[in-house]
Design a protein around this motif. Structure first.
Motif, PDB file in Angstrom:
ATOM      1  N   MET A   1       0.819  -1.200   0.000  1.00  0.00           N
ATOM      2  CA  MET A   1       0.000   0.000   0.000  1.00  0.00           C
ATOM      3  C   MET A   1       0.858   1.257   0.000  1.00  0.00           C
ATOM      4  SD  MET A   1      -3.046   1.019   2.642  1.00  0.00           S
ATOM      5  CE  MET A   1      -1.938   1.015   4.045  1.00  0.00           C
ATOM      6  N   ARG A   2       1.990   1.203   0.633  1.00  0.00           N
ATOM      7  CA  ARG A   2       2.839   2.389   0.698  1.00  0.00           C
ATOM      8  C   ARG A   2       3.381   2.778  -0.664  1.00  0.00           C
ATOM      9  NH1 ARG A   2       6.475   1.107   6.097  1.00  0.00           N
ATOM     10  NH2 ARG A   2       4.775   1.229   7.609  1.00  0.00           N
ATOM     11  N   SER A   3       3.699   1.800  -1.483  1.00  0.00           N
ATOM     12  CA  SER A   3       4.322   2.104  -2.756  1.00  0.00           C
ATOM     13  C   SER A   3       3.313   2.335  -3.870  1.00  0.00           C
ATOM     14  CB  SER A   3       5.261   0.961  -3.161  1.00  0.00           C
ATOM     15  OG  SER A   3       4.534  -0.249  -3.288  1.00  0.00           O
ATOM     16  N   SER A   4       2.108   1.759  -3.758  1.00  0.00           N
ATOM     17  CA  SER A   4       1.139   1.855  -4.843  1.00  0.00           C
ATOM     18  C   SER A   4       0.646   3.268  -5.037  1.00  0.00           C
ATOM     19  CB  SER A   4      -0.048   0.928  -4.565  1.00  0.00           C
ATOM     20  OG  SER A   4      -0.719   1.320  -3.388  1.00  0.00           O
ATOM     21  N   SER A   5       0.429   4.001  -3.951  1.00  0.00           N
ATOM     22  CA  SER A   5      -0.118   5.346  -4.091  1.00  0.00           C
ATOM     23  C   SER A   5       0.857   6.313  -4.746  1.00  0.00           C
ATOM     24  CB  SER A   5      -0.560   5.868  -2.719  1.00  0.00           C
ATOM     25  OG  SER A   5      -1.195   7.111  -2.842  1.00  0.00           O
ATOM     26  N   PRO A   6       2.115   6.422  -4.281  1.00  0.00           N
ATOM     27  CA  PRO A   6       3.051   7.322  -4.953  1.00  0.00           C
ATOM     28  C   PRO A   6       3.274   6.969  -6.412  1.00  0.00           C
ATOM     29  CG  PRO A   6       3.894   6.688  -2.795  1.00  0.00           C
ATOM     30  CD  PRO A   6       2.711   5.828  -3.060  1.00  0.00           C
ATOM     31  N   SER A   7       3.357   5.682  -6.740  1.00  0.00           N
ATOM     32  CA  SER A   7       3.596   5.305  -8.132  1.00  0.00           C
ATOM     33  C   SER A   7       2.414   5.670  -9.012  1.00  0.00           C
ATOM     34  CB  SER A   7       3.873   3.801  -8.225  1.00  0.00           C
ATOM     35  OG  SER A   7       2.765   3.051  -7.766  1.00  0.00           O
ATOM     36  N   LYS A  95      -5.937   4.630  15.058  1.00  0.00           N
ATOM     37  CA  LYS A  95      -6.354   4.935  16.426  1.00  0.00           C
ATOM     38  C   LYS A  95      -7.728   4.372  16.758  1.00  0.00           C
ATOM     39  CE  LYS A  95      -2.938   7.277  18.228  1.00  0.00           C
ATOM     40  NZ  LYS A  95      -2.267   6.838  19.478  1.00  0.00           N
ATOM     41  N   THR A  96      -8.559   4.188  15.741  1.00  0.00           N
ATOM     42  CA  THR A  96      -9.918   3.723  15.996  1.00  0.00           C
ATOM     43  C   THR A  96     -10.049   2.213  15.906  1.00  0.00           C
ATOM     44  OG1 THR A  96     -10.479   4.054  13.655  1.00  0.00           O
ATOM     45  CG2 THR A  96     -10.925   5.867  15.177  1.00  0.00           C
ATOM     46  N   ASP A  97      -9.215   1.574  15.120  1.00  0.00           N
ATOM     47  CA  ASP A  97      -9.225   0.116  14.986  1.00  0.00           C
ATOM     48  C   ASP A  97     -10.596  -0.402  14.531  1.00  0.00           C
ATOM     49  OD1 ASP A  97      -7.904  -2.313  15.028  1.00  0.00           O
ATOM     50  OD2 ASP A  97      -8.554  -2.791  17.070  1.00  0.00           O
ATOM     51  N   VAL A  98     -11.213   0.312  13.586  1.00  0.00           N
ATOM     52  CA  VAL A  98     -12.509  -0.083  13.040  1.00  0.00           C
ATOM     53  C   VAL A  98     -12.342  -0.822  11.717  1.00  0.00           C
ATOM     54  CG1 VAL A  98     -14.673   0.800  12.046  1.00  0.00           C
ATOM     55  CG2 VAL A  98     -13.794   1.744  14.188  1.00  0.00           C
ATOM     56  N   VAL A  99     -11.463  -0.313  10.865  1.00  0.00           N
ATOM     57  CA  VAL A  99     -11.288  -0.844   9.517  1.00  0.00           C
ATOM     58  C   VAL A  99     -10.104  -1.807   9.503  1.00  0.00           C
ATOM     59  CG1 VAL A  99     -10.871  -0.236   7.096  1.00  0.00           C
ATOM     60  CG2 VAL A  99     -12.201   1.302   8.559  1.00  0.00           C
ATOM     61  N   PRO A 100     -10.259  -3.005   8.931  1.00  0.00           N
ATOM     62  CA  PRO A 100      -9.124  -3.939   8.842  1.00  0.00           C
ATOM     63  C   PRO A 100      -8.020  -3.361   7.972  1.00  0.00           C
ATOM     64  CG  PRO A 100     -10.986  -4.716   7.524  1.00  0.00           C
ATOM     65  CD  PRO A 100     -11.490  -3.561   8.330  1.00  0.00           C
ATOM     66  N   TRP A 101      -6.806  -3.825   8.203  1.00  0.00           N
ATOM     67  CA  TRP A 101      -5.641  -3.223   7.539  1.00  0.00           C
ATOM     68  C   TRP A 101      -5.759  -3.279   6.027  1.00  0.00           C
ATOM     69  CZ3 TRP A 101      -2.849  -6.156   4.166  1.00  0.00           C
ATOM     70  CH2 TRP A 101      -2.997  -7.539   4.257  1.00  0.00           C
ATOM     71  N   TRP A 102      -6.290  -4.369   5.497  1.00  0.00           N
ATOM     72  CA  TRP A 102      -6.339  -4.501   4.043  1.00  0.00           C
ATOM     73  C   TRP A 102      -7.336  -3.515   3.424  1.00  0.00           C
ATOM     74  CZ3 TRP A 102     -11.002  -5.506   1.853  1.00  0.00           C
ATOM     75  CH2 TRP A 102     -11.996  -6.090   2.662  1.00  0.00           C
ATOM     76  N   ALA A 103      -8.395  -3.185   4.161  1.00  0.00           N
ATOM     77  CA  ALA A 103      -9.408  -2.268   3.642  1.00  0.00           C
ATOM     78  C   ALA A 103      -8.922  -0.819   3.628  1.00  0.00           C
ATOM     79  CB  ALA A 103     -10.691  -2.382   4.455  1.00  0.00           C
ATOM     80  N   MET A 104      -7.871  -0.533   4.401  1.00  0.00           N
ATOM     81  CA  MET A 104      -7.320   0.821   4.371  1.00  0.00           C
ATOM     82  C   MET A 104      -6.723   1.159   3.007  1.00  0.00           C
ATOM     83  SD  MET A 104      -5.523   1.261   8.103  1.00  0.00           S
ATOM     84  CE  MET A 104      -6.353   0.787   9.608  1.00  0.00           C
ATOM     85  N   SER A 105      -6.389   0.130   2.245  1.00  0.00           N
ATOM     86  CA  SER A 105      -5.849   0.375   0.905  1.00  0.00           C
ATOM     87  C   SER A 105      -6.869   1.059   0.003  1.00  0.00           C
ATOM     88  CB  SER A 105      -5.402  -0.939   0.267  1.00  0.00           C
ATOM     89  OG  SER A 105      -6.505  -1.826   0.098  1.00  0.00           O
TER      90      SER A 105
END
Length: 406
Positions: A1-7, A95-105
């Motif tokens: 996820m870190r690299s996909s957005s800048p590219s 901080k909220t821990d509502v959305v799973p990590w993969w969905a943050m993408s």
């Protein structure tokens, strides 16, 4: 996820670098300001007169200085702002821990958002970034600082005021009346200081143009109500009906969801505005330390509750907005994953709703069918949010002590 957005941002710049829409108008308005013009009625550009508060001029004057008024350097700068905003959002989500990590993408997968930020250079981008920064302050219970940053966001574009009703409710929960008044005074002071050059010279022109709440947008560009006949769309009756719906939905959520644990909105407001308590709160507010240490009148709000209340309140405003132009997607896109995961819907439906909303915002120009579909999707999300169990607003004493010990 870190690299996909800048590219993906780099690819957007390479393929679609010459896509300015309001940039020339922004630069014309800024140039007039820098040349000494203080009459807002004379600050104009290709798209018409300046309709944003003074903070817009200061921010874009700085951007013009850094970029020389050239589009491509500005797009690189806005690409950096996009990454910063994304970092702030990931912090909030974490901080909220509502959305799973993969969905943050999902936060960095929107073609329309890449266009709004990196290619179009809209002031909406700056406004929402400041809004998210103010939300970080609220999560750390820094309400006065949060209000100052919030006011700075409003000074760039007034759409941030959609967050004002839920924010005011949160302030009443987190502070006594004296604290609320002092925080609001700080926010008002920011607006006064930023607007002084214009207020001192041409106050009516500044206030009437920078804070015009009665603007009627062009029906052709509406993404959400294109299916409504133009004669109805521009009518005052339609605007009033949407305002009533907006206030009604806010009241319903505040009464049955946000203030349920206090016995409802009206009981909560009475408990805060009781004449005797009000007098004591105003008396104690002269001592800031005393005000913050008064556990009987101040409670610490849960981070998840703060974010939920703010995002849902803004979403209600989006649902009832008479017209959403393409850049207005930035007003609520970043809250979509959070809102979807607050609903009781299965994961597959959440993802489908997200894709559906994104699809509607990428139909150009919008059609009767795309705008009707977008409204239906918004209503489904709202029903899901209403169906979710109300959250308990306050941090218990044990959790508070553990948090202070860290």
């Amino acid at each position: 996820m870190r690299s996909s957005s800048p590219s993906s941002l780099h690819m957007s710049l390479c393929l679609f670098s010459d896509t300015k829409i309001d940039w020339d108008a922004y630069m014309s308005q800024v140039s007039g300001f820098l040349d000494g013009e203080r009459d807002y009625s004379n600050l104009k550009g290709d798209t018409g007169p300046l309709v944003y508060p003074a903070g817009f001029l200061y921010f874009y004057s700085a951007i013009q200085y850094v970029t020389g008024g050239e589009v491509y350097p500005a797009q690189i700068l806005f690409g950096v702002l996009y990454i910063i905003n994304l970092g702030i959002l990931l912090f909030i989500y974490g901080k909220t821990d509502v959305v799973p990590w993969w969905a943050m993408s999902l936060l960095c997968l929107s073609k329309r958002m890449h266009s709004i930020f990196v290619l179009r250079l809209f002031n909406d981008c700056l406004a929402v970034m400041l809004l998210h920064a103010s939300l970080v302050s609220l999560l750390h219970q820094r309400w006065h600082l949060g209000l100052i940053i919030f006011s700075g966001a409003v000074s760039v574009k007034m759409n941030v005021l959609l967050y004002a009703p839920p924010l005011l409710l949160l302030m009443f929960k987190a502070m006594n009346i004296g604290g609320v008044i002092s925080a609001l005074s700080g926010a008002a002071l920011v607006q006064i200081l930023l607007g002084i050059p214009f207020i001192m010279s041409h106050p009516f022109a500044y206030i009437s143009r920078a804070f015009n709440l009665g603007r009627v947008f062009i029906h052709f560009w509406s993404v959400n109500f294109k299916f409504v006949p133009e004669a109805i769309f521009v009518s005052k009756a339609f605007a009033i009906s949407l305002l009533i719906a907006h206030l009604g939905l806010l009241t319903a959520f505040a009464h049955y969801r946000w203030c349920m644990h206090e016995g409802g909105l009206f009981k909560f407001l009475y408990s805060r505005l009781d004449p005797i308590k009000l007098k004591l709160a105003l008396t104690s507010s002269f001592s800031l330390k005393k005000s913050y240490n008064s556990h009987s009148s101040i409670k610490v709000l849960r981070k998840e509750y703060i974010v939920t209340t703010m995002f849902v309140g803004n979403f209600i405003g989006i649902l009832c907005a008479r017209s959403l132009h393409y850049q207005f997607y930035s007003w609520y896109f970043h809250s979509l994953p959070y809102l979807l995961w607050k609903t009781p819907f299965p994961t597959l439906l959440r993802v489908m709703l997200f894709i559906g909303v994104e699809f509607c915002w990428n139909v150009y120009p919008s059609s009767l069918y795309s705008s009707a579909l977008l409204l239906c999707l918004h209503l489904v999300i709202l029903v899901g949010l209403w169906s979710a169990p109300p959250e308990y607003p306050y941090v218990d004493n044990k959790a508070l002590i553990e948090d202070k010990g860290k």
